[in-house]
Design a protein around this motif. Structure first.
Motif, PDB file in Angstrom:
ATOM      1  N   PRO A 157     105.490 128.954 -30.624  1.00  0.00           N
ATOM      2  CA  PRO A 157     106.775 127.776 -30.998  1.00  0.00           C
ATOM      3  C   PRO A 157     106.236 126.442 -30.675  1.00  0.00           C
ATOM      4  CG  PRO A 157     106.512 128.824 -28.651  1.00  0.00           C
ATOM      5  CD  PRO A 157     105.477 129.666 -29.555  1.00  0.00           C
ATOM      6  N   LYS A 158     106.759 125.262 -31.393  1.00  0.00           N
ATOM      7  CA  LYS A 158     106.257 124.272 -31.242  1.00  0.00           C
ATOM      8  C   LYS A 158     106.577 123.762 -29.770  1.00  0.00           C
ATOM      9  CE  LYS A 158     107.012 123.275 -35.709  1.00  0.00           C
ATOM     10  NZ  LYS A 158     107.578 121.919 -36.710  1.00  0.00           N
ATOM     11  N   GLU A 159     105.858 123.361 -29.012  1.00  0.00           N
ATOM     12  CA  GLU A 159     105.272 122.520 -28.072  1.00  0.00           C
ATOM     13  C   GLU A 159     106.744 121.813 -27.141  1.00  0.00           C
ATOM     14  OE1 GLU A 159     103.670 120.132 -24.736  1.00  0.00           O
ATOM     15  OE2 GLU A 159     102.668 120.319 -26.591  1.00  0.00           O
ATOM     16  N   ALA A 172     118.685 127.297 -30.035  1.00  0.00           N
ATOM     17  CA  ALA A 172     117.448 128.835 -29.616  1.00  0.00           C
ATOM     18  C   ALA A 172     116.566 128.631 -28.403  1.00  0.00           C
ATOM     19  CB  ALA A 172     117.026 129.247 -30.594  1.00  0.00           C
ATOM     20  N   ARG A 173     115.778 127.143 -28.240  1.00  0.00           N
ATOM     21  CA  ARG A 173     115.430 127.127 -27.281  1.00  0.00           C
ATOM     22  C   ARG A 173     116.284 126.477 -26.060  1.00  0.00           C
ATOM     23  NH1 ARG A 173     109.224 124.983 -26.325  1.00  0.00           N
ATOM     24  NH2 ARG A 173     109.719 123.638 -25.096  1.00  0.00           N
ATOM     25  N   LEU A 214     119.092 127.423 -25.148  1.00  0.00           N
ATOM     26  CA  LEU A 214     119.671 128.566 -25.085  1.00  0.00           C
ATOM     27  C   LEU A 214     119.459 129.550 -24.415  1.00  0.00           C
ATOM     28  CD1 LEU A 214     122.256 129.636 -24.760  1.00  0.00           C
ATOM     29  CD2 LEU A 214     121.509 131.316 -26.642  1.00  0.00           C
ATOM     30  N   LYS A 215     117.983 129.515 -24.513  1.00  0.00           N
ATOM     31  CA  LYS A 215     116.914 129.879 -23.711  1.00  0.00           C
ATOM     32  C   LYS A 215     116.481 129.548 -22.349  1.00  0.00           C
ATOM     33  CE  LYS A 215     111.546 132.158 -24.078  1.00  0.00           C
ATOM     34  NZ  LYS A 215     110.993 132.615 -25.002  1.00  0.00           N
ATOM     35  N   ALA A 216     116.696 128.055 -22.824  1.00  0.00           N
ATOM     36  CA  ALA A 216     115.958 127.988 -20.803  1.00  0.00           C
ATOM     37  C   ALA A 216     117.484 127.642 -20.237  1.00  0.00           C
ATOM     38  CB  ALA A 216     116.033 126.119 -20.799  1.00  0.00           C
ATOM     39  N   VAL A 217     119.050 127.196 -20.561  1.00  0.00           N
ATOM     40  CA  VAL A 217     119.475 127.884 -20.031  1.00  0.00           C
ATOM     41  C   VAL A 217     119.480 129.235 -19.284  1.00  0.00           C
ATOM     42  CG1 VAL A 217     122.501 127.929 -20.075  1.00  0.00           C
ATOM     43  CG2 VAL A 217     120.965 126.065 -21.344  1.00  0.00           C
ATOM     44  N   LYS A 218     119.310 130.336 -20.213  1.00  0.00           N
ATOM     45  CA  LYS A 218     119.702 131.276 -19.712  1.00  0.00           C
ATOM     46  C   LYS A 218     118.920 131.329 -18.393  1.00  0.00           C
ATOM     47  CE  LYS A 218     121.182 133.715 -24.348  1.00  0.00           C
ATOM     48  NZ  LYS A 218     121.054 135.047 -24.518  1.00  0.00           N
ATOM     49  N   ALA A 219     117.203 131.171 -19.041  1.00  0.00           N
ATOM     50  CA  ALA A 219     116.391 131.216 -17.573  1.00  0.00           C
ATOM     51  C   ALA A 219     117.137 130.188 -16.683  1.00  0.00           C
ATOM     52  CB  ALA A 219     114.755 131.035 -17.646  1.00  0.00           C
ATOM     53  N   LEU A 220     117.754 129.605 -16.145  1.00  0.00           N
ATOM     54  CA  LEU A 220     118.045 128.542 -15.265  1.00  0.00           C
ATOM     55  C   LEU A 220     119.125 129.008 -14.374  1.00  0.00           C
ATOM     56  CD1 LEU A 220     117.319 125.751 -14.048  1.00  0.00           C
ATOM     57  CD2 LEU A 220     119.120 124.808 -15.555  1.00  0.00           C
ATOM     58  N   SER A 221     120.293 130.002 -15.383  1.00  0.00           N
ATOM     59  CA  SER A 221     120.755 130.674 -14.879  1.00  0.00           C
ATOM     60  C   SER A 221     120.214 131.843 -13.883  1.00  0.00           C
ATOM     61  CB  SER A 221     122.096 131.065 -16.317  1.00  0.00           C
ATOM     62  OG  SER A 221     123.102 132.293 -15.698  1.00  0.00           O
ATOM     63  N   LYS A 222     120.149 132.567 -14.631  1.00  0.00           N
ATOM     64  CA  LYS A 222     118.884 133.271 -13.834  1.00  0.00           C
ATOM     65  C   LYS A 222     118.393 132.711 -12.360  1.00  0.00           C
ATOM     66  CE  LYS A 222     117.666 136.908 -17.409  1.00  0.00           C
ATOM     67  NZ  LYS A 222     116.876 137.467 -18.314  1.00  0.00           N
ATOM     68  N   PHE A 223     117.800 131.882 -12.831  1.00  0.00           N
ATOM     69  CA  PHE A 223     117.410 131.511 -11.227  1.00  0.00           C
ATOM     70  C   PHE A 223     118.490 131.015 -10.641  1.00  0.00           C
ATOM     71  CE2 PHE A 223     116.411 128.159  -8.638  1.00  0.00           C
ATOM     72  CZ  PHE A 223     115.128 128.331  -8.428  1.00  0.00           C
ATOM     73  N   ALA A 224     119.272 130.587 -10.794  1.00  0.00           N
ATOM     74  CA  ALA A 224     120.259 130.154  -9.874  1.00  0.00           C
ATOM     75  C   ALA A 224     121.311 131.359  -9.013  1.00  0.00           C
ATOM     76  CB  ALA A 224     121.785 129.436 -10.876  1.00  0.00           C
ATOM     77  N   ALA A 225     121.661 132.393 -10.477  1.00  0.00           N
ATOM     78  CA  ALA A 225     121.738 134.123  -9.214  1.00  0.00           C
ATOM     79  C   ALA A 225     121.388 134.534  -8.969  1.00  0.00           C
ATOM     80  CB  ALA A 225     121.841 134.709 -10.815  1.00  0.00           C
ATOM     81  N   GLY A 226     119.511 134.384  -8.786  1.00  0.00           N
ATOM     82  CA  GLY A 226     118.510 134.996  -7.810  1.00  0.00           C
ATOM     83  C   GLY A 226     118.679 134.394  -6.616  1.00  0.00           C
ATOM     84  N   LEU A 266     111.625 120.519 -20.975  1.00  0.00           N
ATOM     85  CA  LEU A 266     112.214 120.691 -22.797  1.00  0.00           C
ATOM     86  C   LEU A 266     111.621 120.067 -23.546  1.00  0.00           C
ATOM     87  CD1 LEU A 266     116.623 120.881 -22.037  1.00  0.00           C
ATOM     88  CD2 LEU A 266     114.595 122.976 -22.769  1.00  0.00           C
ATOM     89  N   PHE A 267     111.429 118.571 -23.503  1.00  0.00           N
ATOM     90  CA  PHE A 267     111.061 117.949 -24.214  1.00  0.00           C
ATOM     91  C   PHE A 267     109.698 116.587 -23.444  1.00  0.00           C
ATOM     92  CE2 PHE A 267     110.507 113.772 -25.859  1.00  0.00           C
ATOM     93  CZ  PHE A 267     110.303 113.482 -26.927  1.00  0.00           C
ATOM     94  N   GLU A 268     108.667 116.610 -23.707  1.00  0.00           N
ATOM     95  CA  GLU A 268     107.459 115.629 -23.673  1.00  0.00           C
ATOM     96  C   GLU A 268     107.035 115.095 -24.840  1.00  0.00           C
ATOM     97  OE1 GLU A 268     103.646 115.005 -20.335  1.00  0.00           O
ATOM     98  OE2 GLU A 268     104.493 116.991 -20.794  1.00  0.00           O
ATOM     99  N   THR A 269     107.049 113.647 -24.340  1.00  0.00           N
ATOM    100  CA  THR A 269     106.637 113.040 -25.473  1.00  0.00           C
ATOM    101  C   THR A 269     104.894 112.967 -25.855  1.00  0.00           C
ATOM    102  OG1 THR A 269     106.665 110.306 -27.301  1.00  0.00           O
ATOM    103  CG2 THR A 269     106.329 110.455 -24.589  1.00  0.00           C
TER     104      THR A 269
END
Length: 394
Positions: A60-62, A68-69, A71-83, A313-316
């Motif tokens: 994937p591009k950096e 999709a990218r 949403l993937k970050a949101v799901k990872a953050l949601s799992k962290f908050a639940a954990g 999510l992004f870095e110039t």
């Protein structure tokens, strides 16, 4: 409840609900026939270049900011908050009496820009329309407080009209006079801040709100930023317009707000993992916030909650644009190109700030310039006597 022209406090409760096997190769030691067979087996086992290319996963591009990218970050953050919640409960054995997990589950987009956003503190918030409202609606779930000018509601009839309009989530109207008298004390103001989920105010009071509400409402990290709205129509600016209030209220409930900082860091709330939004809806709100900025003007974009580390999510790739570098070069060499003389920092400061006559005396020889013709003409008009005055003396 009796209402005076200088004191109005109304509580309105709403009843409407909402919402293949391989073998090691060996060197041929026997006859040439055997070696040919071994070579042919090796050739069969070796995959073709096309097949090997097809099997390679596409990286994937950096700086890919696709849905999709995100949403993937949101799901990872949601799992962290639940954990984090589960770990806290297991360590304590039981839930805390004053649990602030809901507040810690608020999701923020952190925008880091390349340039400063404001030269002085700005208290007028900017709003961004979101695809999905962050706020729960209902009789007791979400409470909005509206601050108005004293003269907009001065009678029981006006108050009854506001109550009959059944405005969404509006629970209290506070007059300016009430705000000045009852919430002057810091502790009272803190209590007022904690009683409601959103604060709206008449945009005609914009200049007074930072002084009256103070750091309790405008301090760093406060999520209930007071939002100015129009409450009167353009045709009649001295009378409360219920249609205008309703439209502005709906707009505020479907948006997020932030203040331009005297710096490069902007934090914008987009939802909560404890609220009514799904992960897909939070991701859509994040896309709305990102699309409201020019990507070329941003240094980085991060995603986090109050209690989580920041997820990039992004870095110039370019910290400075070519235009910025050219502009800096032009500023540095501007004096040299225009005059043909290299000036020191002190001399440049004199040119910008000093009196023209004094500058001409100090660095006139070096610059090879004299006082301007216009200034010379003005001086000559004052010093040289006219013909009339000469003749009169004679």
């Amino acid at each position: 409840m009796s209402i005076s022209s200088h004191h109005t406090t109304v509580i309105m409760a709403r009843t409407r609900s909402q919402k293949g096997s391989s073998s090691p190769s060996a060197k041929a030691v026997s006859s040439p026939k055997v070696s040919k067979v071994a070579k042919s087996k090796k050739a069969e086992a070796k995959p073709s270049p096309k097949a090997s290319k097809a099997k390679k996963p596409v990286a994937p591009k950096e700086n890919d900011l696709s849905s999709a990218r995100i949403l993937k970050a949101v799901k990872a953050l949601s799992k962290f908050a639940a954990g984090a919640d589960n770990e806290k409960e297991s360590s304590n054995g039981k839930a805390q009496l004053f649990d602030d997990n809901d507040e810690n589950k608020s999701v923020f987009v952190q925008i880091n820009t390349k340039k400063f956003q404001a030269s002085k503190p700005n208290f007028k918030p900017k709003t961004i329309k979101l695809s999905h409202s962050m706020y729960e609606d209902g009789e007791n779930n979400f409470k909005v407080c509206l601050i108005l000018r004293d003269q907009l509601i001065t009678s029981e009839d006006q108050l009854s009209k506001v109550e009959d309009a059944n405005l969404r989530s509006l629970h209290q109207i506070v007059s300016l006079d009430t705000l000045k008298k009852e919430y002057k004390n810091f502790e009272k103001r803190r209590q007022f801040y904690s009683e409601y989920d959103m604060f709206l105010f008449d945009d005609a009071l914009m200049n007074l709100m930072p002084t009256l509400l103070g750091k309790t409402f405008y301090g760093k990290g406060n999520s209930k930023l007071p939002i100015p709205i129009r409450v009167t129509s353009t045709s009649n600016p001295k009378t409360l317009s219920l249609d205008t209030v309703k439209n502005q209220l709906e707009k505020a409930l479907s948006s997020t707000a932030y203040l331009l900082p005297v710096g490069v860091n902007i934090s914008i709330k987009v939802g909560s993992f404890a609220g009514p939004l799904s992960n897909e809806e939070v991701a859509a709100n994040i896309s709305d916030v990102i699309s409201s900025f020019e990507l070329s003007s941003l240094k980085s974009i991060l995603l986090k909650t109050e209690a989580s580390p920041a997820l990039p999510l992004f870095e110039t790739e370019k910290l400075y644009d070519d235009e910025d570098v050219k502009q800096e070069d032009a500023e540095e060499n501007g004096d040299k190109e225009s005059t043909g003389v290299k000036l020191s920092t002190y001399e440049k400061g004199l040119l910008e700030l000093g009196d023209p006559d004094e500058v001409a005396k100090l660095i006139g020889k070096k610059m090879g310039q004299t006082v301007s013709k216009e200034r010379t003409k003005k001086v000559s008009k004052v010093t040289k006597p006219s013909k009339k005055t000469k003749s009169s003396k004679k």
